[in-house]
Scaffold this motif. Sequence first.
Motif, short mmCIF file in Angstrom:
data_model
loop_
_atom_site.label_atom_id
_atom_site.label_comp_id
_atom_site.label_asym_id
_atom_site.label_seq_id
_atom_site.Cartn_x
_atom_site.Cartn_y
_atom_site.Cartn_z
N ILE A 128 -2.84 -11.97 10.74
CA ILE A 128 -3.39 -11.90 12.09
C ILE A 128 -2.96 -10.62 12.82
O ILE A 128 -3.20 -10.47 14.02
CB ILE A 128 -3.01 -13.14 12.92
N ARG A 129 -2.31 -9.71 12.09
CA ARG A 129 -1.89 -8.42 12.65
C ARG A 129 -1.09 -8.64 13.94
O ARG A 129 -1.40 -8.10 14.99
CB ARG A 129 -3.11 -7.52 12.86
N ASN A 130 -0.02 -9.40 13.81
CA ASN A 130 0.74 -9.87 14.96
C ASN A 130 1.90 -8.93 15.29
O ASN A 130 2.91 -8.90 14.59
CB ASN A 130 1.28 -11.28 14.70
N LYS A 131 1.78 -8.23 16.41
CA LYS A 131 2.86 -7.36 16.86
C LYS A 131 3.82 -8.07 17.81
O LYS A 131 4.72 -7.44 18.35
CB LYS A 131 2.28 -6.13 17.55
N PHE A 168 -3.80 -9.94 16.65
CA PHE A 168 -5.19 -9.58 16.36
C PHE A 168 -5.58 -8.17 16.81
O PHE A 168 -6.26 -7.46 16.07
CB PHE A 168 -6.17 -10.59 16.95
N ALA A 169 -5.20 -7.76 18.02
CA ALA A 169 -5.65 -6.46 18.53
C ALA A 169 -4.62 -5.88 19.48
O ALA A 169 -3.92 -6.62 20.17
CB ALA A 169 -6.99 -6.61 19.24
N ASP A 179 -15.54 -3.70 11.43
CA ASP A 179 -15.50 -3.70 9.97
C ASP A 179 -14.18 -3.17 9.42
O ASP A 179 -13.83 -3.45 8.27
CB ASP A 179 -16.66 -2.86 9.42
N PHE A 180 -13.45 -2.40 10.21
CA PHE A 180 -12.20 -1.81 9.73
C PHE A 180 -11.00 -2.73 9.95
O PHE A 180 -9.92 -2.47 9.45
CB PHE A 180 -11.96 -0.46 10.43
N TRP A 181 -11.20 -3.81 10.72
CA TRP A 181 -10.07 -4.67 11.07
C TRP A 181 -9.40 -5.25 9.83
O TRP A 181 -8.17 -5.36 9.76
CB TRP A 181 -10.57 -5.81 11.98
N ASP A 241 -15.21 -14.06 9.68
CA ASP A 241 -15.55 -13.39 8.42
C ASP A 241 -14.47 -12.39 8.02
O ASP A 241 -14.09 -12.30 6.84
CB ASP A 241 -16.89 -12.65 8.57
N LEU A 242 -13.94 -11.66 9.01
CA LEU A 242 -12.92 -10.65 8.71
C LEU A 242 -11.60 -11.28 8.29
O LEU A 242 -10.87 -10.72 7.47
CB LEU A 242 -12.72 -9.74 9.92
N LEU A 243 -11.27 -12.44 8.85
CA LEU A 243 -10.04 -13.13 8.42
C LEU A 243 -10.12 -13.53 6.95
O LEU A 243 -9.13 -13.43 6.21
CB LEU A 243 -9.80 -14.36 9.30
N VAL A 244 -11.28 -14.00 6.52
CA VAL A 244 -11.47 -14.35 5.10
C VAL A 244 -11.35 -13.09 4.24
O VAL A 244 -10.65 -13.08 3.22
CB VAL A 244 -12.83 -15.03 4.89
#
Length: 271
Positions: A128-131, A168-169, A179-181, A241-244
């Motif tokens: 989840i890109r968790n900072k 996430f962000a 698409d780059f996530w 979709d991006l998480l998958v």
Amino acid sequence: MLAGVHWQPARIERVNRVLATSTKPLLVATDAGTALVKYMGNRAGLDALVTELLAAELASRVGLRTPDFAVVEIPDIETNDPLVTVQGGPAFFSRWEQAQSLSPNSKLLANLRRPSDVALLVVFDTWIRNKDRFADDADGGVLNYDNILFMPDKRKTQLLVIDHSHAFAETSLEDEINDFWATEETVYGLFNEFAPMLTRHDVKSALDTLCAVAIGEIRDICLSPPPEWGFTAGTANRLADLLVTRANRMSDWLPDAIFDQMELDLDGKEA
């Protein structure tokens, strides 16, 4: 009620105080006990509510424990802090838990009932890109021990993860969920204290757990935030979709990245 959620306060009975963190959450008494409330109007914006809910639901789905949580409709609330604006509407409630936070060289880790939770947490935070917990990056990194708690579990301890308002962000979900996530290859959540406990077997098992979550379940979670929080169905479906995609890609690069990032002396940690 959210799927799998069994704790549901109905109302705030008293505001005890405003906490001095980025979202200025309220510590409140409710009809179902003490809770932490993140609300519309908070300084971090609506995305912070979306990420809290999505991360809590995803964490529960893959087997990490979070405090009980719920989405509850609240009225406008006045506080003694002139910089805090609590707008009425759906708010994120998290049950307040008495627990100890992680600390450097903590001995609580060694007493975990499920040591494999450490690998699962690193894999989850990277997914989840968790900072909000730990990120070792070019911007100076993040090291927040307070977002990992330990609860007593008989003679053992149990890992409890909190606070995902910056997952996430970094800027906004609408801008970054593209698409780059899924292609970023940064390891998140890898505290130095975790290194001695990680094994390739546990990392692979955690990745398999992520990859086994059905796209339909992930999509339902991504579509669960209330519309008042501004998370559109288009962005929700794109994130699902991006998480998958990200989970499947991580299976290729994450194990080597984790163990390359750790100290080279990993004798006995290849099992």
